[in-house]
Design a protein around this motif. Structure first.
Motif, PDB file in Angstrom:
ATOM      1  N   TRP A 232       0.876  -1.076   0.024  1.00  0.00           N
ATOM      2  CA  TRP A 232       0.164   0.033   0.008  1.00  0.00           C
ATOM      3  C   TRP A 232       0.980   1.218   0.010  1.00  0.00           C
ATOM      4  O   TRP A 232       1.772   1.613   1.102  1.00  0.00           O
ATOM      5  CB  TRP A 232      -0.966  -0.010   1.203  1.00  0.00           C
ATOM      6  N   GLN A 240       6.267  22.726   0.156  1.00  0.00           N
ATOM      7  CA  GLN A 240       5.038  23.390  -0.554  1.00  0.00           C
ATOM      8  C   GLN A 240       5.540  23.904  -1.948  1.00  0.00           C
ATOM      9  O   GLN A 240       4.806  24.296  -2.782  1.00  0.00           O
ATOM     10  CB  GLN A 240       4.869  24.631   0.220  1.00  0.00           C
ATOM     11  N   PHE A 244       3.892  20.650  -9.997  1.00  0.00           N
ATOM     12  CA  PHE A 244       2.527  20.143 -10.077  1.00  0.00           C
ATOM     13  C   PHE A 244       2.621  18.583 -10.563  1.00  0.00           C
ATOM     14  O   PHE A 244       1.812  17.665 -10.397  1.00  0.00           O
ATOM     15  CB  PHE A 244       1.931  21.143 -11.087  1.00  0.00           C
ATOM     16  N   ARG A 247       2.681  16.742  -7.463  1.00  0.00           N
ATOM     17  CA  ARG A 247       1.384  16.687  -6.773  1.00  0.00           C
ATOM     18  C   ARG A 247       0.585  15.818  -7.556  1.00  0.00           C
ATOM     19  O   ARG A 247      -0.426  15.242  -6.939  1.00  0.00           O
ATOM     20  CB  ARG A 247       0.739  18.170  -6.842  1.00  0.00           C
ATOM     21  N   GLU A 248       0.493  15.788  -8.783  1.00  0.00           N
ATOM     22  CA  GLU A 248      -0.272  14.775  -9.386  1.00  0.00           C
ATOM     23  C   GLU A 248      -0.046  13.414  -9.038  1.00  0.00           C
ATOM     24  O   GLU A 248      -1.165  12.569  -9.122  1.00  0.00           O
ATOM     25  CB  GLU A 248      -0.427  15.019 -10.919  1.00  0.00           C
ATOM     26  N   GLU A 249       1.002  13.043  -8.440  1.00  0.00           N
ATOM     27  CA  GLU A 249       1.209  11.600  -8.259  1.00  0.00           C
ATOM     28  C   GLU A 249       0.897  11.340  -6.819  1.00  0.00           C
ATOM     29  O   GLU A 249       0.988  10.389  -6.421  1.00  0.00           O
ATOM     30  CB  GLU A 249       2.751  11.323  -8.262  1.00  0.00           C
ATOM     31  N   SER A 250       0.425  12.328  -5.962  1.00  0.00           N
ATOM     32  CA  SER A 250       0.132  12.118  -4.529  1.00  0.00           C
ATOM     33  C   SER A 250      -1.219  11.319  -4.530  1.00  0.00           C
ATOM     34  O   SER A 250      -1.856  11.112  -5.244  1.00  0.00           O
ATOM     35  CB  SER A 250      -0.306  13.419  -3.868  1.00  0.00           C
ATOM     36  N   GLY A 251      -1.085  10.652  -3.403  1.00  0.00           N
ATOM     37  CA  GLY A 251      -2.401   9.817  -3.121  1.00  0.00           C
ATOM     38  C   GLY A 251      -1.778   8.410  -2.793  1.00  0.00           C
ATOM     39  O   GLY A 251      -0.688   7.915  -2.470  1.00  0.00           O
ATOM     40  N   HIS A 252      -3.103   7.612  -2.894  1.00  0.00           N
ATOM     41  CA  HIS A 252      -2.766   6.110  -2.356  1.00  0.00           C
ATOM     42  C   HIS A 252      -2.717   5.192  -3.512  1.00  0.00           C
ATOM     43  O   HIS A 252      -3.546   5.433  -4.501  1.00  0.00           O
ATOM     44  CB  HIS A 252      -3.572   5.651  -1.352  1.00  0.00           C
ATOM     45  N   SER A 253      -2.096   4.164  -3.236  1.00  0.00           N
ATOM     46  CA  SER A 253      -2.312   3.042  -4.493  1.00  0.00           C
ATOM     47  C   SER A 253      -1.779   1.643  -4.122  1.00  0.00           C
ATOM     48  O   SER A 253      -1.006   1.654  -3.001  1.00  0.00           O
ATOM     49  CB  SER A 253      -1.580   3.369  -5.806  1.00  0.00           C
ATOM     50  N   LEU A 254      -2.474   0.509  -4.518  1.00  0.00           N
ATOM     51  CA  LEU A 254      -2.116  -0.447  -4.095  1.00  0.00           C
ATOM     52  C   LEU A 254      -1.326  -1.315  -5.311  1.00  0.00           C
ATOM     53  O   LEU A 254      -1.928  -1.588  -6.324  1.00  0.00           O
ATOM     54  CB  LEU A 254      -3.512  -1.369  -3.848  1.00  0.00           C
ATOM     55  N   ASP A 292      -3.985  -1.820  -7.720  1.00  0.00           N
ATOM     56  CA  ASP A 292      -4.158  -0.695  -8.832  1.00  0.00           C
ATOM     57  C   ASP A 292      -2.817  -0.628  -9.974  1.00  0.00           C
ATOM     58  O   ASP A 292      -3.309  -0.602 -11.009  1.00  0.00           O
ATOM     59  CB  ASP A 292      -4.112   0.679  -8.098  1.00  0.00           C
ATOM     60  N   ASP A 358      10.057  21.112 -13.193  1.00  0.00           N
ATOM     61  CA  ASP A 358      10.333  22.299 -12.229  1.00  0.00           C
ATOM     62  C   ASP A 358      11.639  21.691 -11.393  1.00  0.00           C
ATOM     63  O   ASP A 358      11.243  22.376 -10.361  1.00  0.00           O
ATOM     64  CB  ASP A 358       9.082  22.561 -11.646  1.00  0.00           C
TER      65      ASP A 358
ATOM     66  N   TYR B  37      -5.574  14.704  -2.134  1.00  0.00           N
ATOM     67  CA  TYR B  37      -4.188  14.464  -1.718  1.00  0.00           C
ATOM     68  C   TYR B  37      -3.266  15.429  -2.546  1.00  0.00           C
ATOM     69  O   TYR B  37      -2.297  15.655  -1.996  1.00  0.00           O
ATOM     70  CB  TYR B  37      -3.744  13.152  -1.990  1.00  0.00           C
ATOM     71  N   MET B  38      -3.769  15.878  -3.609  1.00  0.00           N
ATOM     72  CA  MET B  38      -2.683  16.814  -4.380  1.00  0.00           C
ATOM     73  C   MET B  38      -2.946  18.097  -3.802  1.00  0.00           C
ATOM     74  O   MET B  38      -2.277  19.114  -3.960  1.00  0.00           O
ATOM     75  CB  MET B  38      -3.718  16.909  -5.747  1.00  0.00           C
ATOM     76  N   LEU B 125      -7.547  -1.752  -0.420  1.00  0.00           N
ATOM     77  CA  LEU B 125      -7.200  -0.568  -0.163  1.00  0.00           C
ATOM     78  C   LEU B 125      -8.327   0.442  -0.044  1.00  0.00           C
ATOM     79  O   LEU B 125      -8.541   1.157   1.024  1.00  0.00           O
ATOM     80  CB  LEU B 125      -6.238   0.054  -1.229  1.00  0.00           C
TER      81      LEU B 125
END
Lengths: 469, 234
Positions: A232, A240, A244, A247-254, A292, A358, B37-38, B125
């Motif tokens: 997970w 900060q 971007f 940022r777009e890669e942030s989050g959860h995945s399995l 995922d 960037d 999350y972004m 998940l």
């Protein structure tokens, strides 16, 4: 006949025993051809009994495989050799602190005139051991606290808890290891872990929580490993000012994947080898057991070493990898390859090569990297025979490329893309060997072929790790 | 993600959309499963302008003001204070009620919120994340004292909030007479979403419907600012 103590045998052959004399702690001696010894060597003996003294929780049936060979010995030298091998086998189980071998003539009513009894005196490890280590990973250091339960159920099972706090990551985990009785190289291990890492070159923070099962077995000359892993992954931006794209890669995945690895290692040492080669091929298929992430990942590592005149060693290595997404989802930054740094292409900053946005490096889906090294002893050989032997000078040439592939085009286009804009570097430096685990380098590098966006580290660069290009 | 977004998030998102449309700024709405999350503050919606990322209505209003677009310039200090007070009322009452109904009511949580929240992820998940979110919201509710409330009490709170808004609006087209302000955007976002979202029961929507001037307010804003876009969602 007298008593022969065979203790701490390392390289064979050893001095032939004279009757009534004990030969203790003999190392690297040569056979002296004496007529008396010839008689002994040719004399047929029968091993009547092999005993293991000092067993507590270890189960007898488990050890019988390791000592079975001793019974086959036909003469005295053979007995010693097989006893020595059996001792090594007992030690590699990781359940004994000490193993001593005593070869004696047979006693008792059944004793034959040429019978021998072999006794292994063992000291088992304690049930619970704690450890504190410092570890060197690839350009990071960490403090590792461990609790180990060796030989938990009597057949060399091992349960390990580990907590590690490092400059770049914090992690903890539990692992259970069980070898197959009689074939220690075939083993299975089950792990559960949580690892957090910070990657400033990508402004990325990653937390992985996973479980895995691994099955290892030897096959002919190779060592194979099959593994299933479910992780997970939680990605977040570091600071900060992350771009971007990150940022777009942030989050959860399995990710649930099956992987296979094959290793052939004929080197005499993994750190600064003098001869031999290494071939490692690894593939991973994710997505067909849930999760995922869906991809097929291949990577390989080849290394060849050869000693030249004047104690110098030439070494060539080649790494490569490919990440192929399956389906229409694009690849995740946590699965991509990274290149650059003191442990791969020297002269470039850590993992600061290839596609970026960037100033944040995104990794690539395909890469190759090659290195050519010439290791020589330090000039003027200071501290020879002692401390100085840990140091080597090396001259190196590194080259490689990292990019994303458009999988709609054919393999020709891919090869062309990997061949253009090659980054490379050359230089020289000093390598220090840390035991058998790690090496530390201080190099003067001159990077060339730098593409826009790459971050370089020309001049002096310091690196520590276990896997170097 | 039409099958992922929840009532409260859609309400916040619609508020920001309404505000930007009222300012006359061109916008493009993009749905991402990991938008939460972004976002730099962990809350949606957020706007991505050039290199900058700004999240939530308050900071967005500040941001656009700094760029020279503002809806509340013509208000005097008293009115501005009043506007802030009503916005706080919406946040504390309407938004909190929405969160309560979504996550603290077992029926809604089980049938709607958790399945929707976990839809982009594979098992297990999705379940883990949905339950984590539920515990987080419930903890927050306990912290502000709403933990012990029943659904009826929450509906009553919504009723009172709507009553206050209805009284303030009266027969005017917007809260501050002729001109739309961020308060209008905020109220529109929440009320319209409540009216058009299908939940396990229609009680929440009924409370809003009982105030006819609020209904016509929502319709008016939809027709004025969202004529080019179909706003209905399930």
């Amino acid at each position: 006949m007298g008593t022969v103590h065979a203790r701490s045998l390392d390289p064979l052959p050893m001095q032939g025993p004279e009757l009534g004399v004990q030969a203790d702690d003999v190392e690297a001696l040569e056979i002296e051809q004496e007529p008396k010894q010839e008689v002994l060597e040719n004399k047929n003996v029968v091993v009547q009994q092999v005993t293991i003294d000092g067993l507590g929780r270890t189960k007898d049936d488990f050890l019988s495989y390791e000592i079975a060979e001793v019974f086959r010995a036909k003469n005295l030298i053979d007995v010693m050799r097989r006893s020595h091998e059996a001792r090594q086998k007992l030690l590699r189980l990781g359940i004994f602190r000490k193993v001593e071998v005593i070869i004696d003539t047979s006693r008792g009513e059944d004793a034959l005139p040429n019978g021998l009894d072999v006794t292994f005196e063992v000291t088992e490890l304690r049930r619970l051991t704690g450890s504190y280590n410092t570890m060197v990973g690839n350009n990071e250091g960490s403090m590792v606290l461990g609790v180990k339960l060796p030989n938990m159920l009597g057949r060399a099972e091992k349960l390990t808890f580990q907590f590690s706090y490092g400059t770049k990551e914090t992690s903890y985990g539990v692992s259970f290891f069980k070898p197959q009785p009689g074939q220690f190289e075939r083993n299975i291990s089950v792990n559960a872990y949580k690892v957090t890492g910070q990657f400033p070159w990508s402004s990325l923070r990653e937390t992985d929580r996973g479980i895995s099962t691994e099955l290892s077995f030897p096959l002919w000359k190779t060592s194979q490993t099959l593994k299933w892993e479910a992780v997970w992954r939680e990605l977040g931006s570091l600071g900060q000012t992350a771009s971007f794209a990150i940022r777009e890669e942030s989050g959860h995945s399995l990710k649930s994947s099956l992987s296979h690895a094959m290793v052939i290692d004929t080197r005499n040492s993994s750190i600064l080898p003098r001869k031999g080669g290494l071939l490692k091929i690894h593939q991973e298929l994710a997505g067909y057991t849930g999760g995922d992430a869906r991809f097929l990942k291949e990577d390989f590592e080849v290394q060849l070493n050869r000693t030249l005149i004047l104690d110098s060693v030439i070494s060539a290595s080649l790494w490569g990898g490919l990440l192929l997404p399956i389906g229409d989802k694009s690849t995740c930054i946590a699965d991509r390859f990274y290149l650059g740094g003191p442990t791969s292409i020297r002269g470039f900053s850590m993992y600061s090569m290839g596609p970026q946005s960037d100033g944040d490096f995104l990794g690539g889906e395909a890469y190759w990297a090659g290195g050519l090294h010439l290791y020589t002893p330090l000039p003027f050989r200071p501290g020879r025979g002692g401390f100085g032997d840990l140091f080597r000078t090396h001259f190196f040439l590194n080259a490689g490329n990292l990019c994303n592939l458009n999988y709609g085009e054919g393999p020709q286009a891919h090869l062309k893309k990997l061949a253009e804009c090659i980054r490379w570097s050359y230089g020289l430096g000093i390598v220090l060997r840390l035991g058998n685990i790690a090496r530390v380098e201080l190099n003067y590098c001159i990077p060339m072929g730098v593409q826009s966006g790459d971050r370089i580290c020309d001049g002096f660069q310091f690196g520590a790790g276990i896997r170097f290009l | 993600m039409d099958d992922q977004i929840l009532l409260s998030d859609h309400a916040s998102s619609l508020s920001v959309q309404a505000y930007l449309r009222m300012c006359g700024l061109p916008i493009q709405v993009v749905c991402r499963y990991n938008a939460e999350y972004m976002s730099p503050s962990g809350k949606i919606p957020f706007i991505h302008v050039g290199n900058q990322v700004v999240s939530e209505l308050g900071p967005v209003v500040q941001f656009t003001k700094a760029k020279g677009h503002s809806l509340s310039d013509s208000l005097d200090d008293v009115q501005r204070a009043e506007m802030k007070a009503y916005m706080e009322l919406v946040y504390n009452m309407l938004l909190t009620s929405e969160l309560f109904v979504q996550w603290c009511d077992d029926a809604t949580a089980g049938e709607i919120s958790r399945p929707r929240y976990s839809s982009p992820y594979s098992w297990p998940l999705g379940n883990i994340l949905a339950y984590q979110k539920q515990w987080e919201v419930r903890r927050k509710m306990n912290a502000i004292g709403w933990g012990g409330k029943t659904l009826e009490q929450v509906y009553e709170d919504v009723n009172q909030c709507c009553q206050a808004l209805s009284q303030r609006l009266g027969t005017q087209p917007y809260f501050f007479n002729k001109q739309a302000t961020e308060l209008d955007a905020l109220v529109f976002g929440h009320l319209f979403t409540i009216l058009t979202t299908r939940l396990t029961s229609t009680e929440l929507a009924e409370r809003v419907k009982s105030y006819s001037n609020l209904l016509s307010f929502c319709r008016r804003i939809e027709q004025t600012y969202f004529e080019d876009k179909k706003l209905m969602k399930d």
